[in-house]
Design a protein around this motif. Structure first.
Motif, mmCIF file in Angstrom:
data_model
loop_
_atom_site.group_PDB
_atom_site.id
_atom_site.type_symbol
_atom_site.label_atom_id
_atom_site.label_comp_id
_atom_site.label_asym_id
_atom_site.label_seq_id
_atom_site.Cartn_x
_atom_site.Cartn_y
_atom_site.Cartn_z
ATOM 1 N N ASN A 133 44.919 8.385 46.838
ATOM 2 C CA ASN A 133 44.385 9.462 46.909
ATOM 3 C C ASN A 133 45.672 10.502 47.176
ATOM 4 O OD1 ASN A 133 41.820 9.233 45.162
ATOM 5 N ND2 ASN A 133 40.553 9.906 47.255
ATOM 6 N N ALA A 134 46.896 10.217 46.946
ATOM 7 C CA ALA A 134 48.007 10.400 47.656
ATOM 8 C C ALA A 134 47.988 10.786 48.927
ATOM 9 C CB ALA A 134 48.534 11.833 47.151
ATOM 10 N N THR A 135 46.948 9.766 49.637
ATOM 11 C CA THR A 135 47.659 9.788 51.423
ATOM 12 C C THR A 135 48.286 8.952 51.635
ATOM 13 O OG1 THR A 135 45.773 11.880 51.139
ATOM 14 C CG2 THR A 135 46.004 10.808 52.635
ATOM 15 N N PHE A 178 50.349 22.554 53.320
ATOM 16 C CA PHE A 178 49.085 21.795 53.253
ATOM 17 C C PHE A 178 48.904 21.365 54.736
ATOM 18 C CE2 PHE A 178 45.943 18.553 52.504
ATOM 19 C CZ PHE A 178 45.278 19.492 51.538
ATOM 20 N N CYS A 179 48.227 21.872 55.070
ATOM 21 C CA CYS A 179 48.172 21.128 56.463
ATOM 22 C C CYS A 179 46.200 20.540 56.416
ATOM 23 C CB CYS A 179 47.910 22.643 56.881
ATOM 24 S SG CYS A 179 49.226 23.554 57.528
ATOM 25 N N TRP A 180 46.063 19.461 58.071
ATOM 26 C CA TRP A 180 45.059 18.760 57.903
ATOM 27 C C TRP A 180 44.708 19.091 59.208
ATOM 28 C CZ3 TRP A 180 49.496 16.988 55.703
ATOM 29 C CH2 TRP A 180 49.974 15.989 56.360
ATOM 30 N N VAL A 187 48.747 18.879 61.078
ATOM 31 C CA VAL A 187 49.842 18.454 60.246
ATOM 32 C C VAL A 187 50.030 19.461 59.403
ATOM 33 C CG1 VAL A 187 50.427 16.830 59.687
ATOM 34 C CG2 VAL A 187 49.710 16.107 62.249
ATOM 35 N N CYS A 188 51.529 19.742 59.320
ATOM 36 C CA CYS A 188 50.928 21.109 57.755
ATOM 37 C C CYS A 188 52.314 20.059 57.393
ATOM 38 C CB CYS A 188 51.966 21.930 58.569
ATOM 39 S SG CYS A 188 49.924 23.069 58.728
ATOM 40 N N HIS A 207 51.799 20.129 65.230
ATOM 41 C CA HIS A 207 51.567 20.055 66.715
ATOM 42 C C HIS A 207 50.028 20.546 67.146
ATOM 43 C CE1 HIS A 207 51.687 24.302 69.147
ATOM 44 N NE2 HIS A 207 50.359 25.143 68.389
ATOM 45 N N TYR A 208 50.536 20.615 68.238
ATOM 46 C CA TYR A 208 48.992 20.471 68.953
ATOM 47 C C TYR A 208 48.379 21.507 69.595
ATOM 48 C CZ TYR A 208 49.836 15.158 69.851
ATOM 49 O OH TYR A 208 50.558 14.050 69.349
#
Length: 538
Positions: free
Chosen positions: A437-439, A454-456, A467-468, A492-493
């Motif tokens: 799925n594009a990941t 887009f971030c997760w 992560v963005c 980024h933590y």
């Protein structure tokens, strides 16, 4: 009048003790051979490791490897034990190993087919013998026809088995350990001593295969002698009284012997001589297919510290068990392998050459054809990187990637040093990699190919992070090559007691590989930590 000689009760006790000791000895030999096999496979040279990866990255090639090796050894138990050892040692991934298991299930049926062709000079028995001998073939072939596409396109078996294994184990990308440390293993000192005495991993692996095969032969001989002690009529009445009983005895006897080859081969003359019908014997053969999976579980238990070994044992069981669920309880499907086997028996009786043509087509011509038409299904890359850790000198490492173009799954194998310094090194890391799925999933990390912004969220040993997608570059020149569609990710933590720097990753969307990794010292300045130096398609 002659009197019967008195039996010696002491001799019977000695015989029973000898059988028990022989079974225990064979089991110890089997476990030691598995321990030695895993240890030797971990120390194979880089070239051998890459050859194994390349061969098994194509599922059709892996299917044929399992079929051919099992047909030659005439024992699926030996093949599956070797596969468990390969997976446990990190030489191949779970996804690459499952087609080998499927091929092994087909390859093991060649013995019963050859036994059936041995009745060619007995016209009355030949048709029934071929039907009984090839029922095992058609059962496994039909199961493969159903499950192979599901695994090839959707990762059906690997997904379920991995999910089940994760309930008890935690698999991720992991370092390949210098030595395997099995739970409660008694053979560690002996294996290390033998490794010091025989430094060649090839010789150790060959020795392990011989011991593995011998242990299974001992089990076969012991149980075969016990079965021969009974007459065929008694055997038939005892094992084939009902369908459920037939299935249960097929499972138990094969689990005891640890090889379906002998139990299914015993059925051929019984059906040929009309002692039992094919309908009565079919559940026994199905049970034998499930019972043979015990060997993989024993091998996996020895390497229980690697969850992938448990996963491949579960996958082996699921393959055979799903086949039983398809062709045992459903009357229409139950008749399908039986009708195919009976039809082949009738055709072989009319044209004797058909049996030999079937043997050549099934076990040689068709697998080779599948390999030929799918020879370009995998992509292999050799990548060289330079890496710099804070306060450390620059180091080099190489990554060998194997990706199946259709399923978008494979693995990355890392070796320390560049092409000039690597000779016969063993890998330091093996990462399972796949795209869904594009990941892109690399071990326990994931990178989405989506729109900028887009971030997760994620979490690792250093804490929680976000992560963005920072931007998507139309092209990026690196390693004397221009890469198109390069995704830039910013990590980024968000939690943790220590202040941690942000990181930036550059990934090629076309090749699904890391191009560059930067550490952001300040929002406007970055230090390159990893960089691709050489890109070599194979």
């Amino acid at each position: 009048m002659e009197t019967a000689l008195p039996t010696d009760p002491g001799k019977k006790i000695r015989d029973n003790v000898w059988i028990v000791l022989s079974i225990i000895g064979a089991l110890v030999l089997f476990l030691f051979a598995l321990d030695l096999m895993v240890s030797s496979l971990q120390h194979l040279s880089r070239n051998v490791t890459e050859t194994i990866l390349l061969a098994t990255a194509n599922p059709f090639t892996a299917l044929f490897i399992g079929l051919l090796v099992t047909a030659m050894l005439q024992s699926s138990s030996t093949t599956t034990s070797l596969v468990v050892a390969l997976v446990a040692s990190g030489a191949i991934t779970l996804q690459n190993a499952i087609p080998i298991i499927m091929g092994a299930n087909i390859g093991t049926t060649i013995t019963s087919t050859i036994v059936a062709l041995g009745f060619i000079n007995r016209r009355k028995e030949f048709k029934r013998a071929v039907a009984a001998g090839t029922y095992h073939d058609f059962f496994n072939i039909l199961t493969t026809v159903v499950l192979f596409p599901l695994e090839y396109y959707y990762g059906f078996l690997s997904g379920i088995s991995d999910w089940l294994a994760k309930r008890f184990f935690t698999p991720t990308a992991r370092p390949v350990e210098e030595t395997i440390k099995p739970i409660s293993s008694l053979f560690g000192p002996v294996v290390r001593g033998l490794s010091d005495l025989i430094p060649s991993p090839f010789v150790l692996a060959l020795l392990a295969v011989i011991m593995l095969f011998c242990s299974i032969l001992i089990f076969r001989k012991l149980i075969s002698d016990l079965l021969k002690a009974k007459s065929p009529e008694v055997f038939s009445r005892f094992f084939f009284k009902s369908q459920l009983k037939s299935f249960g005895w097929g499972l138990l006897t094969t689990a005891a012997i640890r090889s379906s080859t002998i139990t299914t081969s015993v059925v051929v003359p019984i059906v040929a001589k009309k002692i039992a019908t094919l309908r009565q014997a079919a559940p026994f053969i199905m049970g034998a297919n499930v019972g043979t999976t015990i060997t993989a579980f024993i091998a996996a238990a020895l390497n229980a510290n690697t969850s992938s070994a448990i996963s491949i044992a579960i996958a082996h069981f699921l393959f055979n068990f799903i086949g039983v669920l398809l062709f045992f309880p459903i009357p229409v499907l139950r008749r399908l392998p039986m009708e195919l086997a009976s039809g082949l028996g009738k055709l072989t009786l009319k044209y004797r050459l058909v049996g030999f043509v079937y043997l050549l087509l099934t076990f040689f011509f068709i697998p080779f054809s599948l390999i030929y038409f799918n020879r370009d299904a995998t992509e292999s890359l050799h990548l060289t990187y330079a890496a710099t850790a804070p306060g450390e000198p620059k180091v080099y490492y190489r990554v060998v990637t194997q990706m199946n173009k259709r399923t978008q799954s494979g693995e990355w194998v890392r070796y320390e040093g560049n092409a000039e310094t690597i000779t016969d090194q063993e890998p330091s890391l093996i990462y399972p990699v796949y795209v869904k799925n594009a990941t892109l999933f690399v071990g326990d990390q994931m990178f989405l190919f989506n729109r900028p912004g887009f971030c997760w969220d994620g979490e690792d040993g250093q804490g929680k992070y976000r992560v963005c997608i920072d931007q998507v570059l139309s092209h990026m020149a690196l390693a004397d090559i221009s890469f198109d569609s390069v995704y830039v990710y910013k990590q980024h933590y968000v939690e943790g007691s220590q202040a941690r720097s942000d990181h930036r990753y550059y990934y090629s969307a076309a090749h699904k590989i890391l191009l560059q990794h930067e550490e952001l010292v300040t929002p406007d300045s970055a230090v390159v930590r990893e960089k691709l130096l050489k890109f070599e398609p194979q």
